[in-house]
Design a protein around this motif. Structure first.
Motif, PDB file in Angstrom:
ATOM      1  N   MET A 181       0.828  -1.210   0.000  1.00  0.00           N
ATOM      2  CA  MET A 181       0.000   0.000   0.000  1.00  0.00           C
ATOM      3  C   MET A 181       0.860   1.258   0.000  1.00  0.00           C
ATOM      4  O   MET A 181       0.678   2.168  -0.832  1.00  0.00           O
ATOM      5  N   PHE A 182       1.813   1.327   0.929  1.00  0.00           N
ATOM      6  CA  PHE A 182       2.651   2.521   1.025  1.00  0.00           C
ATOM      7  C   PHE A 182       3.536   2.680  -0.204  1.00  0.00           C
ATOM      8  O   PHE A 182       3.786   3.805  -0.665  1.00  0.00           O
ATOM      9  N   ALA A 183       4.017   1.557  -0.765  1.00  0.00           N
ATOM     10  CA  ALA A 183       4.883   1.634  -1.939  1.00  0.00           C
ATOM     11  C   ALA A 183       4.123   2.174  -3.146  1.00  0.00           C
ATOM     12  O   ALA A 183       4.615   3.065  -3.861  1.00  0.00           O
ATOM     13  N   VAL A 184       2.906   1.661  -3.381  1.00  0.00           N
ATOM     14  CA  VAL A 184       2.136   2.099  -4.556  1.00  0.00           C
ATOM     15  C   VAL A 184       1.644   3.541  -4.372  1.00  0.00           C
ATOM     16  O   VAL A 184       1.707   4.355  -5.313  1.00  0.00           O
ATOM     17  N   ILE A 185       1.178   3.877  -3.173  1.00  0.00           N
ATOM     18  CA  ILE A 185       0.738   5.263  -2.941  1.00  0.00           C
ATOM     19  C   ILE A 185       1.928   6.214  -3.055  1.00  0.00           C
ATOM     20  O   ILE A 185       1.816   7.320  -3.620  1.00  0.00           O
TER      21      ILE A 185
END
Length: 686
Positions: A181-185
């Motif tokens: 989640m944090f990587a894609v956002i």
């Protein structure tokens, strides 16, 4: 054997949990989000890509429709999330769409939803794992060459983790899901910042490629059909939304509120990532073609890509455009994307067993699916889900393109029927509600569910029209088969209940009781187990008692008869002839003859059996007894009694277990035991 299997089970699954520890398995929101939302969140790895792949059939010029298609998918996603928040509050018991449809639309609608969801859950595991294998296979050739085997191995590993319990599997999957989640956002935010603020040019590795459309001169109707097909493929982003409504009982209290909050968080995060990925993909010039024709339809420097062309996934291309090839962030995103696709299957591993348990409780599936395993998970449902996914992966050779055509049909059937049921739910409650504020809230909820039902119904029609000939017909055939199977199981359980039921005014009819009990002790030779069986049979005081042996070998039968008479055993011995050296058939025929002579008599057959201590000894004893018991089981009026005789190996095993238990008791005193030197009347704290 029991010892070995217990050791293996403890090694892979862990120690058994008490039923009273069920509350410890409940999930807080921070763990529930990765457990139930991994499927919906992972869809950004393939839903935007599928939109561009379908549009590329008509050429790159049709990429101009991609933003509109994506916007339509987002509208449907927002509608479904808002609708399911109503479901969670109205039906928090965990039945989800099945319960909503059954209560408001009837049993047949509920079973239709259940069959659709079961098919979709199995496909979720197959599609997610196959897509993850594709990502790994892009960098590891061995994985690409053995896709079905690797995919099945991944399913087995996920099964073992989920058999360890929902809380333990959630904790194991939380870190990878949050990292994704944090990587894609972070990718979306940094890419947007470079594009909009810094004015940088983002260039995907395929930006300079050309795509030859298979159907470049489409008529208006065909073009509309292609756009609708792209829309239906993009709606794969909605899968997994229903899992939270099925998993409400797994949340900590207040269950409905926590589930609704988690659902909203999941929807907002998934929409942000979906919009960001497809926007950056279009801005960086990503080119994607149908994998089946990419070798000829993709042109590199004016020449076909060729059979060795490996098309990079959309997230990998966007990450390379934003962070650069080979950078740390690019590698992290590629790794966690592959991992989240594997973990997306975990949503189905939590949804399918719960649904199966509810259906089993309602007697539409075998009752064993309602039993919890050692770790308080519905283990039988987990195993069945894994088996179904493995069969699909093997049958379709883990091909994502072929599996995806079967996808989302079932979930939109459940979406549509669920929202229709919720409209009837609010209409029914409005009739009995007089308080103005409550009525206003119900009307608002009914409007949301009505709009959701219309939208998902339209999507279902589009999906069926565009995917039916591409493989969706398999799902359309599987759903009625499951429906009929569940109806047949319920009919069987109802018939059994009716047959076994006792009416309130039923009186005991003495004429229905057995007239006599005819006892038969089976004898192979005269030894201690035989004498114990004879003694036990005499102790039951039967009407008649006789010993029966089968004369396979004439010499042995005569020797047995002579020894019987020499020992003066008071029970008469009858020898049954067996010219074909059978044991089971002569005994069955003899028991049947006793029943024919006296239909009101009960025949009790006593079988001496050995109790052994080692697994391999089971293979050497009691095989004839097992076969005989299996056949006698179906004979009316016949009772079978096993008379055990413990061999020394069983006694030694029992002794060793007792010694270990005693040693454990010494090492671990019982709560309340008083240490030496402490007076029970003293205050031990002092």
């Amino acid at each position: 054997m029991s010892k070995v299997t217990d050791l293996v089970k403890r090694l892979f699954i862990g120690r058994a949990l008490r039923s009273t520890q069920l509350h410890e398995q409940l999930l807080p929101k921070r763990i529930a989000l990765p457990v139930f939302a991994s499927d919906a969140l992972s869809s950004v790895a393939y839903a935007p890509q599928e939109i561009l792949v379908i549009l590329s059939i008509a050429g790159v010029s049709f990429y101009g429709f991609a933003p509109w298609v994506a916007a339509a998918v987002v509208v449907v996603m927002l509608t479904v999330v808002a609708s399911y928040r109503q479901n969670v509050h109205a039906y928090p018991s965990g039945g989800g769409d099945y319960e909503v449809a059954t209560v408001n639309l009837g049993q047949n609608a509920g079973l239709t939803v259940a069959s659709a969801l079961m098919v979709d859950y199995i496909l979720t595991v197959a599609v997610s794992v196959a897509n993850g294998v594709d990502y790994v296979g892009a960098t590891i050739p061995y994985v690409a060459e053995h896709k079905p085997q690797i995919a099945i191995l991944i399913v087995v590993l996920l099964t073992i983790v989920n058999l360890r319990g929902i809380r333990e599997s959630g904790a194991a999957f939380a870190i990878p899901t949050y990292t994704f989640m944090f990587a894609v956002i972070g990718l979306v935010l940094w890419g947007g910042f470079r594009l909009l603020v810094l004015g940088d040019e983002l260039r995907a590795p395929t930006a300079g490629y050309q795509i030859i459309g298979e159907q470049s001169n489409l008529a208006s109707l065909a073009a509309v059909f292609l756009i609708l097909r792209a829309f239906s493929s993009g709606c794969a982003a909605l899968t997994g939304v229903e899992a939270i409504s099925n998993g409400v009982p797994a949340f900590r209290k207040p269950k409905s509120k926590n589930a609704a909050t988690t659902l909203l968080m999941m929807g907002l995060i998934a929409i942000t990532m979906f919009i960001g990925i497809i926007s950056l993909g279009l801005a960086s010039g990503v080119k994607l073609a149908d994998p089946a024709t990419a070798a000829t339809s993709v042109l590199i420097d004016g020449r076909p890509a060729g059979p060795g062309y490996n098309q990079p996934p959309i997230i990998a291309q966007v990450a390379e455009a934003v962070f650069g090839s080979g950078s740390v962030f690019f590698i992290v995103i590629a790794a966690v994307t592959a991992l989240i696709l594997f973990l997306a299957a975990n949503t189905a591993f939590n949804g399918f067993p719960v649904l199966g348990a509810i259906l089993a409780q309602d007697r539409f599936l075998p009752r064993q699916l309602h039993n919890r395993g050692d770790r308080l998970a519905f283990s039988n449902g987990i195993v069945i889900l894994a088996a179904g996914a493995c069969l699909l992966l093997w049958g379709f050779q883990a091909d994502v393109s072929r599996l995806l055509n079967l996808y989302i049909v079932g979930v939109f059937v459940s979406f549509t029927l669920s929202q229709t049921g919720m409209v009837r739910h609010w209409t029914r409650h409005l009739r009995g509600e007089s308080e103005p504020r409550a009525r206003a809230r119900m009307r608002r909820s009914r409007v949301i569910n009505f709009f959701g039902g219309v939208m998902t119904g339209l999507v279902l029609v589009v999906v069926l029209l565009t995917k039916f000939t591409h493989g969706a017909w398999i799902v359309c055939a599987a759903m009625p088969a499951l429906f009929l199977m569940m109806k047949a199981i319920r009919r069987h359980y109802d018939n059994v209940s009716q047959e076994l039921a006792i009416a309130e005014d039923t009186q005991v009819d003495e004429s229905m009781l057995p007239a006599r009990n005819h006892a038969v002790v089976l004898v192979s030779k005269i030894h201690k187990p035989t004498l114990r069986a004879l003694s036990y049979a005499r102790a039951t005081r039967p009407s008649t008692l006789e010993a029966v042996t089968v004369g396979v070998e004439g010499e042995e039968a005569r020797a047995l008869q002579e020894e019987w008479e020499r020992r003066g055993i008071a029970v008469p011995l009858k020898t049954l002839d067996s010219p074909y050296r059978e044991i089971t058939r002569p005994i069955l025929e003899y028991v049947k003859s006793l029943r024919r002579r006296s239909p009101r008599d009960v025949v009790t057959v006593y079988i001496p059996e050995y109790v052994v201590g080692h697994w391999w000894e089971h293979l050497l004893h009691n095989q004839s007894a097992l076969r005989l018991k299996g056949r006698l089981l179906f004979q009316p009026g016949v009772m079978v009694t096993s008379v055990p005789w413990q061999l020394h190996s069983a006694d030694r095993l029992k002794s060793r277990r007792a010694q270990r238990a005693a040693a454990t008791a010494v090492r671990r005193p019982w709560p309340g035991d008083v240490p030496q030197g402490v007076d029970r009347g003293q205050d031990t704290k002092a």
